[in-house]
Enzyme design. Structure first.
Site, PDB file in Angstrom:
ATOM      1  CG  ASP A  55      11.114  54.962  52.291  1.00 23.99           C
ATOM      2  OD1 ASP A  55      11.709  55.918  51.919  1.00 23.99           O
ATOM      3  OD2 ASP A  55      10.915  53.580  51.721  1.00 23.99           O
ATOM      4  CE1 TYR A  60       8.703  50.475  47.317  1.00 25.35           C
ATOM      5  CE2 TYR A  60       8.169  51.809  49.435  1.00 25.35           C
ATOM      6  CZ  TYR A  60       8.995  51.169  48.453  1.00 25.35           C
ATOM      7  OH  TYR A  60      10.405  51.350  48.618  1.00 25.35           O
ATOM      8  CE  LYS A  86      12.247  54.486  48.247  1.00 29.09           C
ATOM      9  NZ  LYS A  86      10.812  54.651  49.128  1.00 29.09           N
ATOM     10  N   GLY A 210      15.582  46.890  53.900  1.00 22.47           N
ATOM     11  CA  GLY A 210      16.056  45.461  53.685  1.00 22.47           C
ATOM     12  C   GLY A 210      17.170  44.936  54.501  1.00 22.47           C
ATOM     13  CB  VAL A 211      18.284  45.380  57.822  1.00 17.39           C
ATOM     14  CG1 VAL A 211      18.786  46.941  57.682  1.00 17.39           C
ATOM     15  CG2 VAL A 211      17.242  45.591  58.803  1.00 17.39           C
ATOM     16  CG  ASN A 213      19.827  40.545  52.886  1.00 20.25           C
ATOM     17  OD1 ASN A 213      20.656  40.388  53.853  1.00 20.25           O
ATOM     18  ND2 ASN A 213      19.840  41.360  51.949  1.00 20.25           N
ATOM     19  CB  SER A 214      13.681  40.026  51.047  1.00 17.32           C
ATOM     20  OG  SER A 214      14.070  40.960  49.948  1.00 17.32           O
ATOM     21  N   GLY A 215      13.606  38.772  54.455  1.00 13.84           N
ATOM     22  CA  GLY A 215      13.106  37.731  55.311  1.00 13.84           C
ATOM     23  C   GLY A 215      14.069  36.716  55.768  1.00 13.84           C
ATOM     24  CB  ALA A 218      13.164  38.125  59.499  1.00 12.21           C
TER      25      ALA A 218
END
Length: 312
Positions: A55, A60, A86, A210-211, A213-215, A218
């Site tokens: 994707d 980007y 996109k 974004g699972v 949430n940007s970090g 993680a």
């Protein structure tokens, strides 16, 4: 699990995308620079691990992500990959300018194909039409639907960081899929009551981005990123509480974040970003990690997840 067409298959399209795709925003130097070699190695590691969905988008890195992805995919049989890009922002010397018109959409896609070095993409999303909803409905989506009718595209979608407008789009446009970033995660289930049931009812495939949430999911700590900005103290506290429960069950929080996102029956696939080959391999390993039912039960018992949220 009664998925629309099964996890790894994009809703009613029947397009096999696999469960874990590569989000290519980091290849465009999101947050920090990525070398040409690291970018290429990232894509190659994803291919080696069996990833099918890639994707990307013009925004980007102002085209850098598309160019880097295309350079690696040039050596890959086209049938082995599903490429999504996109429309909605055309690149100029000064950056990306919004253009959700019919003609602008056609030109945007042509320019993406040139950067990618491809004669077609499989999925085209209308990208972040937050302030351009009406123009997107009358211009961009109409253009993409015409291209789908002509067989140029396999699937038409919309990619956003909010679920409310996506829910309206699903109700008004014959889209095949949506790409939702950050609104269905261990920390944020905003899409649970509106968008996801609407997609499930219509056979619209859902790709979650974004699972982490940007970090924050993680590497939870003060100063971590959450939705493209520095996390608030209460967000950090919630993430640390989730991490503590994961640790008690011997599960890395990244694995729980991935497994949770797959737990909703409307979800077809995840698109997870990576900037190095090692990050790709780690994500693939996390995806194979077993998460015990007791972990979900404890998250519910402590109020970190509500009872209405489905879990695997």
């Amino acid at each position: 699990m009664n998925h629309v067409s099964g996890l790894g298959v994009l809703g009613r399209t029947g397009l096999t995308v696999g469960e874990l795709g590569l989000g290519c925003a980091p290849l465009g130097n999101l947050y920090e620079p990525v070398s040409e070699q690291d970018a290429a190695d990232t894509v190659l590691a994803a291919l080696a691990g069996g990833t099918r969905l890639f994707d990307t988008a013009p925004r980007y890195g102002n085209g850098v992500s598309e160019v880097r992805l295309g350079q690696v995919l040039a050596g890959v049989p086209r049938s082995q990959v599903v490429v999504a890009t996109k429309v909605g922002y055309r690149l100029t010397e000064d950056g990306a300018e919004p253009d959700f018109s019919y003609d602008g959409t056609m030109r945007c896609l042509e320019e993406s194909l040139a950067r990618l070095g491809l004669d077609r993409v499989d999925i085209a999303h209308v990208h972040d039409p937050d302030d351009h909803e009406q123009e997107a409905l009358t211009g961009a989506f109409r253009a993409l639907l015409d291209l789908r009718e002509q067989g140029v595209l396999s699937a038409v979608g919309a990619g956003m960081n909010q679920s409310d407008m996506l829910e309206r789009i699903v109700a008004r446009v014959d889209v095949d899929c949506v790409l939702l970033a950050g609104r269905y995660t261990l920390l944020d289930q905003d899409a649970l009551t509106g968008l996801l049931p609407a997609c499930e009812a219509r056979g619209v495939g859902v790709i979650l981005g974004g699972v982490y949430n940007s970090g924050l999911l993680a590497d939870p700590r003060p100063g971590a990123w959450y939705d493209y900005r520095t996390a608030e103290p209460d967000q950090v506290a919630a993430a640390l509480a989730i991490e503590e429960i994961c640790a008690r069950h011997g599960v890395p929080m990244k694995a729980a974040a991935l497994r949770f996102a797959w737990g909703h029956p409307a979800v077809s696939a995840l698109a997870v970003g990576a900037r190095t080959a090692d990050e790709v391999r780690e994500n693939l390993a996390m995806a194979q990690t077993t998460v015990p039912a007791d972990l979900w039960a404890e998250l519910r018992a402590t109020g970190l997840l509500t009872r209405e949220v489905p879990t695997p």
